[in-house]
Design an enzyme around this catalytic site. Structure first.
Site, PDB file in Angstrom:
ATOM      1  N   SER A   7       0.836  -1.211   0.000  1.00 11.78           N
ATOM      2  CA  SER A   7       0.000   0.000   0.000  1.00 11.78           C
ATOM      3  C   SER A   7       0.865   1.252   0.000  1.00 11.78           C
ATOM      4  CB  SER A   7      -0.894   0.029   1.249  1.00 11.78           C
ATOM      5  OG  SER A   7      -1.428   1.325   1.414  1.00 11.78           O
ATOM      6  N   HIS A  32      -1.251  -1.491  -4.073  1.00 13.67           N
ATOM      7  CA  HIS A  32      -2.505  -1.136  -3.394  1.00 13.67           C
ATOM      8  C   HIS A  32      -2.568   0.372  -3.226  1.00 13.67           C
ATOM      9  CE1 HIS A  32      -5.929  -2.312  -0.825  1.00 13.67           C
ATOM     10  NE2 HIS A  32      -5.556  -1.354  -0.007  1.00 13.67           N
ATOM     11  N   ASP A  34      -4.844   3.335  -1.642  1.00 10.74           N
ATOM     12  CA  ASP A  34      -5.939   3.617  -0.701  1.00 10.74           C
ATOM     13  C   ASP A  34      -6.510   5.006  -0.904  1.00 10.74           C
ATOM     14  OD1 ASP A  34      -3.998   1.815   1.586  1.00 10.74           O
ATOM     15  OD2 ASP A  34      -6.058   1.275   1.029  1.00 10.74           O
ATOM     16  N   MET A  36      -9.191   7.772   0.194  1.00  7.01           N
ATOM     17  CA  MET A  36     -10.020   8.080   1.365  1.00  7.01           C
ATOM     18  C   MET A  36     -10.626   9.479   1.208  1.00  7.01           C
ATOM     19  SD  MET A  36      -7.445   6.831   4.342  1.00  7.01           S
ATOM     20  CE  MET A  36      -6.630   5.233   4.255  1.00  7.01           C
ATOM     21  N   HIS A  65      -8.387   0.717  -3.661  1.00  7.55           N
ATOM     22  CA  HIS A  65      -9.285   0.492  -2.525  1.00  7.55           C
ATOM     23  C   HIS A  65     -10.002   1.795  -2.219  1.00  7.55           C
ATOM     24  CE1 HIS A  65      -9.520  -0.569   2.072  1.00  7.55           C
ATOM     25  NE2 HIS A  65     -10.702  -0.510   1.495  1.00  7.55           N
ATOM     26  N   MET A  67     -12.216   3.953  -0.110  1.00  5.74           N
ATOM     27  CA  MET A  67     -12.859   4.150   1.194  1.00  5.74           C
ATOM     28  C   MET A  67     -13.579   5.494   1.116  1.00  5.74           C
ATOM     29  SD  MET A  67      -9.744   2.685   3.461  1.00  5.74           S
ATOM     30  CE  MET A  67      -8.602   2.923   2.095  1.00  5.74           C
ATOM     31  N   MET A 138     -11.168  -6.303   5.865  1.00  4.46           N
ATOM     32  CA  MET A 138     -10.358  -5.332   6.620  1.00  4.46           C
ATOM     33  C   MET A 138      -9.943  -5.945   7.942  1.00  4.46           C
ATOM     34  SD  MET A 138      -9.930  -2.768   4.722  1.00  4.46           S
ATOM     35  CE  MET A 138      -9.035  -1.776   5.911  1.00  4.46           C
ATOM     36  N   GLY A 143      -8.925   3.573   7.423  1.00  2.76           N
ATOM     37  CA  GLY A 143      -8.680   5.010   7.585  1.00  2.76           C
ATOM     38  C   GLY A 143      -7.225   5.338   7.819  1.00  2.76           C
ATOM     39  N   GLY A 145      -2.942   3.773   8.180  1.00  3.12           N
ATOM     40  CA  GLY A 145      -1.946   2.707   8.213  1.00  3.12           C
ATOM     41  C   GLY A 145      -1.362   2.620   9.614  1.00  3.12           C
ATOM     42  N   GLY A 146      -0.551   1.602   9.834  1.00 11.67           N
ATOM     43  CA  GLY A 146       0.188   1.484  11.096  1.00 11.67           C
ATOM     44  C   GLY A 146      -0.612   0.993  12.281  1.00 11.67           C
ATOM     45  N   ASP A 176      -6.213  -6.705   4.779  1.00 14.51           N
ATOM     46  CA  ASP A 176      -5.712  -5.334   4.667  1.00 14.51           C
ATOM     47  C   ASP A 176      -5.693  -4.634   6.018  1.00 14.51           C
ATOM     48  OD1 ASP A 176      -6.872  -2.455   2.703  1.00 14.51           O
ATOM     49  OD2 ASP A 176      -5.042  -2.834   3.855  1.00 14.51           O
ATOM     50  N   GLY A 198       1.394  -2.193   4.235  1.00 10.49           N
ATOM     51  CA  GLY A 198       1.787  -0.796   4.142  1.00 10.49           C
ATOM     52  C   GLY A 198       3.048  -0.561   4.968  1.00 10.49           C
TER      53      GLY A 198
HETATM   54  C1  DX5 Z   1      -6.235   1.346   5.870  1.00  9.91           C
HETATM   55  C2  DX5 Z   1      -5.838   0.946   4.462  1.00  9.91           C
HETATM   56  C3  DX5 Z   1      -4.727  -0.061   4.475  1.00  9.91           C
HETATM   57  C4  DX5 Z   1      -3.458   0.463   5.132  1.00  9.91           C
HETATM   58  C5  DX5 Z   1      -2.504  -0.678   5.374  1.00  9.91           C
HETATM   59  O1  DX5 Z   1      -7.487   1.986   5.822  1.00  9.91           O
HETATM   60  O2  DX5 Z   1      -6.910   0.374   3.771  1.00  9.91           O
HETATM   61  O3  DX5 Z   1      -4.432  -0.453   3.128  1.00  9.91           O
HETATM   62  O4  DX5 Z   1      -2.850   1.418   4.281  1.00  9.91           O
HETATM   63  O5  DX5 Z   1      -1.429  -0.141   6.090  1.00  9.91           O
HETATM   64  P1  DX5 Z   1      -0.701  -1.004   7.225  1.00  9.91           P
HETATM   65  O6  DX5 Z   1      -0.156  -2.223   6.502  1.00  9.91           O
HETATM   66  O7  DX5 Z   1       0.370  -0.080   7.733  1.00  9.91           O
HETATM   67  O8  DX5 Z   1      -1.734  -1.355   8.240  1.00  9.91           O
HETATM   68 ZN    ZN Z   2      -6.458  -0.578   1.767  1.00  9.97          ZN
END
Ligand code: DX5
Ligand code: ZN
Length: 215
Positions: A7, A32, A34, A36, A65, A67, A138, A143, A145-146, A176, A198
């Site tokens: 991602s 990937h 994302d 948002m 993806h 969102m 999910m 929303g 990462g991390g 994800d 990610g």
């Molecule tokens: C969160 C995203 C994920 C996220 C994954 O809403 O859909 O794709 O970027 O990031 P990590 O791997 O850091 O959780």
């Molecule tokens: Zn995602």
């Protein structure tokens, strides 16, 4: 088919071209992306310009993806920007719009995924499961990462896997959020075959470590 799907939300945006080369070197078949909107999720990331730029930079599959609320408003534009797979959330629009969007995406020769948040039951996607190419489970609240992997979601991955096997469907299961070299193995055991990474991917020294775990 199994693959990781790094991602770019966790990538160094100032060096996105280099980061995409790192994804290509990792053995990943997917990138990937994302998207948002700050409404469906409490964060804003990026949109069509980034998909257009990534499309120019790689031949890999663009795994977009969405969102966003009412994703039907932008599906055509993301296809035009170069998306190969468009995944949107079952919670983000109506039953009729989901069916229409699946039809539009397929008519344009692209793949469609439906995503469910951690607290959304598998039953919500059963009306569509024979119409789609990928289910995105999910493993964090969408929303950001991390975040930490929610192990409780593995029950849903196994249930979807059982349905796919019993009905002989050829549908991918993507996980994800919070995926790393440990949780990837747990998700793979549960039945997932596509792994979004990610933070774990972009902070690792050996980008191939994850692809080497796929069996
Ligand atoms: C969160 C995203 C994920 C996220 C994954 O809403 O859909 O794709 O970027 O990031 P990590 O791997 O850091 O959780
Ligand atoms: Zn995602």
């Amino acid at each position: 088919m199994k693959t990781i799907s790094p991602s770019i939300l966790a990538a160094d945006m100032l060096n996105l071209g280099e980061e995409i080369k790192k994804i290509e070197l990792s053995g990943a078949k997917y990138v990937h992306i994302d998207v948002m909107d700050g409404i469906f999720v409490p964060n804003i990331s990026y949109g069509m310009p980034i998909v257009t730029a990534v499309r120019k930079a790689t031949e890999l599959v663009l795994d977009v993806h969405l969102m966003i609320t009412q994703p039907e408003r932008y599906i055509e534009q993301f296809i035009q920007c170069g998306a190969d797979i468009i995944t949107f959330h079952v919670e983000s629009t109506t039953h009729d719009e989901i069916l229409k969007s699946i039809d539009i995406i397929h008519k344009r020769g692209k793949k469609v995924g439906l995503s469910i948040k951690p607290n959304t039951e598998v039953d919500t996607i059963l009306p569509y499961i024979n119409l789609i190419d990928q289910v995105l489970v999910m493993t964090v609240e969408p929303g950001f990462g991390g975040q930490s992997f929610i192990f409780d979601t593995m029950k849903k991955v196994s249930k979807i896997k059982d349905i796919i096997i019993s009905k002989d469907y050829s549908i991918d299961i993507e996980v994800d959020g919070g995926v790393n070299s440990n949780t990837l193995l747990v998700a793979q055991e549960s039945g997932a075959n596509i792994f979004v990474l990610g933070t774990a991917f972009f902070k690792c020294d050996n980008p191939c470590e994850f692809t080497n775990l796929l069996k």
